[in-house]
Design an enzyme around this catalytic site. Structure first.
Site, PDB file in Angstrom:
ATOM      1  N   ASN A 121     117.431  57.691   6.293  1.00 51.30           N
ATOM      2  CA  ASN A 121     116.473  56.736   6.365  1.00 51.30           C
ATOM      3  C   ASN A 121     115.413  56.587   5.157  1.00 51.30           C
ATOM      4  O   ASN A 121     115.077  57.700   4.958  1.00 51.30           O
ATOM      5  CB  ASN A 121     115.930  56.599   7.754  1.00 51.30           C
ATOM      6  CG  ASN A 121     116.984  56.551   8.877  1.00 51.30           C
ATOM      7  OD1 ASN A 121     118.047  55.998   8.584  1.00 51.30           O
ATOM      8  ND2 ASN A 121     116.555  56.795   9.963  1.00 51.30           N
ATOM      9  N   VAL A 122     115.018  55.500   4.869  1.00 47.33           N
ATOM     10  CA  VAL A 122     114.103  55.338   3.852  1.00 47.33           C
ATOM     11  C   VAL A 122     112.668  55.216   4.503  1.00 47.33           C
ATOM     12  O   VAL A 122     111.605  54.744   3.764  1.00 47.33           O
ATOM     13  CB  VAL A 122     114.249  54.479   2.590  1.00 47.33           C
ATOM     14  CG1 VAL A 122     115.563  54.978   2.018  1.00 47.33           C
ATOM     15  CG2 VAL A 122     114.461  52.817   3.213  1.00 47.33           C
ATOM     16  N   ASP A 123     112.630  54.723   5.718  1.00 42.21           N
ATOM     17  CA  ASP A 123     111.334  54.114   6.350  1.00 42.21           C
ATOM     18  C   ASP A 123     110.101  55.256   6.555  1.00 42.21           C
ATOM     19  O   ASP A 123     109.136  54.545   6.835  1.00 42.21           O
ATOM     20  CB  ASP A 123     111.712  53.587   7.930  1.00 42.21           C
ATOM     21  CG  ASP A 123     112.360  54.717   8.803  1.00 42.21           C
ATOM     22  OD1 ASP A 123     111.981  55.807   8.674  1.00 42.21           O
ATOM     23  OD2 ASP A 123     113.383  54.222   9.685  1.00 42.21           O
TER      24      ASP A 123
ATOM     25  N   HIS B 292     118.247  59.091   0.571  1.00 46.90           N
ATOM     26  CA  HIS B 292     118.366  57.852  -0.013  1.00 46.90           C
ATOM     27  C   HIS B 292     116.888  57.407  -0.628  1.00 46.90           C
ATOM     28  O   HIS B 292     116.698  56.344  -0.669  1.00 46.90           O
ATOM     29  CB  HIS B 292     119.081  56.760   0.896  1.00 46.90           C
ATOM     30  CG  HIS B 292     120.439  57.100   1.386  1.00 46.90           C
ATOM     31  ND1 HIS B 292     120.828  56.443   2.247  1.00 46.90           N
ATOM     32  CD2 HIS B 292     121.289  57.609   0.648  1.00 46.90           C
ATOM     33  CE1 HIS B 292     122.464  56.576   2.288  1.00 46.90           C
ATOM     34  NE2 HIS B 292     122.683  57.665   1.246  1.00 46.90           N
TER      35      HIS B 292
ATOM     36  N   CYS C  74     108.559  53.674 -12.466  1.00 43.06           N
ATOM     37  CA  CYS C  74     108.667  52.601 -13.419  1.00 43.06           C
ATOM     38  C   CYS C  74     110.118  52.270 -13.742  1.00 43.06           C
ATOM     39  O   CYS C  74     110.902  53.351 -14.089  1.00 43.06           O
ATOM     40  CB  CYS C  74     107.793  53.446 -14.717  1.00 43.06           C
ATOM     41  SG  CYS C  74     107.917  52.255 -15.984  1.00 43.06           S
TER      42      CYS C  74
ATOM     43  N   GLY D 239     122.693  58.140  15.021  1.00 44.54           N
ATOM     44  CA  GLY D 239     122.390  56.765  14.771  1.00 44.54           C
ATOM     45  C   GLY D 239     122.748  56.526  13.372  1.00 44.54           C
ATOM     46  O   GLY D 239     121.987  55.630  12.924  1.00 44.54           O
TER      47      GLY D 239
ATOM     48  N   ASN E 253     125.443  58.073  19.542  1.00 44.94           N
ATOM     49  CA  ASN E 253     125.415  57.079  18.987  1.00 44.94           C
ATOM     50  C   ASN E 253     125.965  56.061  20.224  1.00 44.94           C
ATOM     51  O   ASN E 253     126.854  56.369  20.982  1.00 44.94           O
ATOM     52  CB  ASN E 253     126.317  56.667  17.875  1.00 44.94           C
ATOM     53  CG  ASN E 253     126.317  55.577  17.314  1.00 44.94           C
ATOM     54  OD1 ASN E 253     126.187  54.418  17.629  1.00 44.94           O
ATOM     55  ND2 ASN E 253     126.293  55.602  15.837  1.00 44.94           N
TER      56      ASN E 253
HETATM   57  P1  OAD Z   1     124.064  51.660   9.842  1.00 44.59           P
HETATM   58  O1  OAD Z   1     123.315  50.606  10.110  1.00 44.59           O
HETATM   59  O2  OAD Z   1     125.308  51.305   8.998  1.00 44.59           O
HETATM   60  O3  OAD Z   1     124.397  52.104  11.183  1.00 44.59           O
HETATM   61  C1  OAD Z   1     123.473  52.293  12.280  1.00 44.59           C
HETATM   62  C2  OAD Z   1     124.118  53.322  13.716  1.00 44.59           C
HETATM   63  O4  OAD Z   1     123.059  53.237  14.323  1.00 44.59           O
HETATM   64  C3  OAD Z   1     125.260  52.314  14.176  1.00 44.59           C
HETATM   65  O5  OAD Z   1     126.515  53.090  14.380  1.00 44.59           O
HETATM   66  C4  OAD Z   1     124.905  51.937  15.744  1.00 44.59           C
HETATM   67  O6  OAD Z   1     125.795  52.006  16.666  1.00 44.59           O
HETATM   68  C5  OAD Z   1     123.825  52.853  15.882  1.00 44.59           C
HETATM   69  N1  OAD Z   1     122.646  52.815  16.825  1.00 44.59           N
HETATM   70  C6  OAD Z   1     121.942  51.587  16.956  1.00 44.59           C
HETATM   71  N2  OAD Z   1     121.047  51.768  17.735  1.00 44.59           N
HETATM   72  C7  OAD Z   1     121.017  53.107  18.154  1.00 44.59           C
HETATM   73  C8  OAD Z   1     120.304  53.934  18.793  1.00 44.59           C
HETATM   74  N3  OAD Z   1     119.141  53.591  19.585  1.00 44.59           N
HETATM   75  N4  OAD Z   1     120.259  55.340  18.774  1.00 44.59           N
HETATM   76  C9  OAD Z   1     121.296  55.655  18.164  1.00 44.59           C
HETATM   77  N5  OAD Z   1     122.390  55.116  17.347  1.00 44.59           N
HETATM   78  C10 OAD Z   1     122.011  53.722  17.358  1.00 44.59           C
HETATM   79  O7  OAD Z   1     123.086  52.746   9.383  1.00 44.59           O
HETATM   80  P2  OAD Z   1     123.312  53.897   8.435  1.00 44.59           P
HETATM   81  O8  OAD Z   1     124.444  54.738   9.132  1.00 44.59           O
HETATM   82  O9  OAD Z   1     122.259  54.582   8.589  1.00 44.59           O
HETATM   83  O10 OAD Z   1     121.965  52.964   2.245  1.00 44.59           O
HETATM   84  O11 OAD Z   1     123.823  53.575   6.933  1.00 44.59           O
HETATM   85  C11 OAD Z   1     123.797  54.322   5.926  1.00 44.59           C
HETATM   86  C12 OAD Z   1     123.303  53.731   4.941  1.00 44.59           C
HETATM   87  O12 OAD Z   1     123.872  52.293   4.560  1.00 44.59           O
HETATM   88  C13 OAD Z   1     121.900  53.400   4.698  1.00 44.59           C
HETATM   89  O13 OAD Z   1     121.316  54.638   4.582  1.00 44.59           O
HETATM   90  C14 OAD Z   1     121.755  52.147   3.767  1.00 44.59           C
HETATM   91  C15 OAD Z   1     122.744  51.379   4.113  1.00 44.59           C
HETATM   92  O14 OAD Z   1     123.206  50.657   3.086  1.00 44.59           O
HETATM   93  C16 OAD Z   1     120.988  52.856   1.391  1.00 44.59           C
HETATM   94  O15 OAD Z   1     119.778  52.338   1.773  1.00 44.59           O
HETATM   95  C17 OAD Z   1     121.295  53.466   0.283  1.00 44.59           C
END
Ligand code: OAD
Length: 270
Positions: free
Chosen positions: A107-109, A143, A151, A215, A241
């Site tokens: 996460n970048v948040d 990330h 820059c 997540g 998840n």
């Molecule tokens: P995703 O959006 O791909 O996946 C989010 C996951 O969280 C899904 O599998 C959901 O089922 C699950 N989810 C939703 N609500 C939840 C909750 N309350 N508790 C637990 N899980 C829950 O996000 P990431 O896997 O983080 O890349 O995505 C990976 C990367 O893809 C990100 O870091 C970003 C994106 O493109 C960059 O920014 C480089």
């Protein structure tokens, strides 16, 4: 229907209670969902309405920096109004409670870092662990951070990256204070390599006794590969998840609930 979060979690709780357990948690966007930060994939995910190749690549930025910055400025505005939830708070607490704890995030948040910053009484061992993370936040950030910028031209006068929490920007695209050229968000875009030092720290952290992935849709590498490393090293592996992912069938324990619920329940059970 999934059972109560802790019904099958006995073996996990037992391992978390072992005094010397090396515990590593990998988080993704779902951990911040309960805080109101949109995820990337799934029904309401960002990639449903926006195309990564027009917003999250260096080519897109080179073509249309204003469009890219409008998207990042919108996300910064949204995240600025969000607060850490129980998942962030419990993980920050675990960084104090467990002497050998590591947090890796995609996460970048900045919500993990905000929760961590409130933990002022970490044990000496946890402090040492935090110092091994590649930056002062104590979190291994794969990330980058939406609150950092660099820059675009990499001018000699500017640091490699710096924190900028301006919301909203006076001018979009925002400019480098040092050379007046453009700045870019301090996040990893598609097609860009991850910092090898950070990948190294995460790979080391995957050598642990308990590895929890929470997540994340488990489709973006190298993050999605750390659970395989952990398994090969003999870790007990857990996924938190509400939905099934490619990792679900490979873990020792899959807890199909929101991370904010499961971490809070686990913490109460310790
Ligand atoms: P995703 O959006 O791909 O996946 C989010 C996951 O969280 C899904 O599998 C959901 O089922 C699950 N989810 C939703 N609500 C939840 C909750 N309350 N508790 C637990 N899980 C829950 O996000 P990431 O896997 O983080 O890349 O995505 C990976 C990367 O893809 C990100 O870091 C970003 C994106 O493109 C960059 O920014 C480089």
């Amino acid at each position: 229907m999934p059972g109560p979060p802790l019904a099958q979690a006995g073996p996990l709780v037992e391992r978390l209670r072992r005094p010397d357990a090396r515990i590593t948690v990998l988080t993704g966007a779902g951990v911040s969902a309960a805080s109101g930060v949109p995820t990337f994939r799934g029904a309401d995910g960002l990639w449903k309405n926006f195309r990564p190749e027009t917003l999250a690549t260096a080519e897109a930025f080179g073509r249309d920096p204003k469009l890219v910055w409008e998207w990042y400025a919108w996300r910064r505005l949204r995240i600025a109004s969000c607060e850490p939830n129980d998942a962030h708070r419990v993980l920050a607490d675990w960084s104090r409670r467990f002497p050998r704890f590591q947090l890796i995030t995609q996460n970048v948040d900045g919500l993990h870092e905000r929760a961590f910053a409130k933990v002022t009484d970490r044990s000496a061992a946890a402090e040492a662990t935090a110092r091994r993370a590649p930056d002062a936040s104590g979190v291994i950030r794969l990330h980058g951070s939406i609150w950092e910028v660099l820059c675009w031209r990499g001018c000699a006068a500017s640091p490699p990256r710096w924190r900028d929490e301006t919301v909203p920007f006076k001018e979009i695209p925002p400019r480098c204070l040092h050379c007046g050229d453009l700045i870019r968000p301090g996040v990893v875009w598609f097609g860009e390599p991850l910092d090898p030092e950070i990948v190294g720290a995460a790979t080391e952290a995957a050598d642990c006794d308990v590895f929890i992935t929470a997540g994340t849709s488990a489709v973006v590498y190298p993050a999605a590969g750390f659970i395989d490393i952990a398994r090969r090293k003999g870790a007990y592996t857990v996924e938190i998840n509400p939905e099934a992912t490619p990792a679900t069938g490979t873990v020792d324990l899959a807890l199909r609930r929101g991370a904010e619920v499961v971490f809070a329940e686990l913490n109460r059970g310790l």
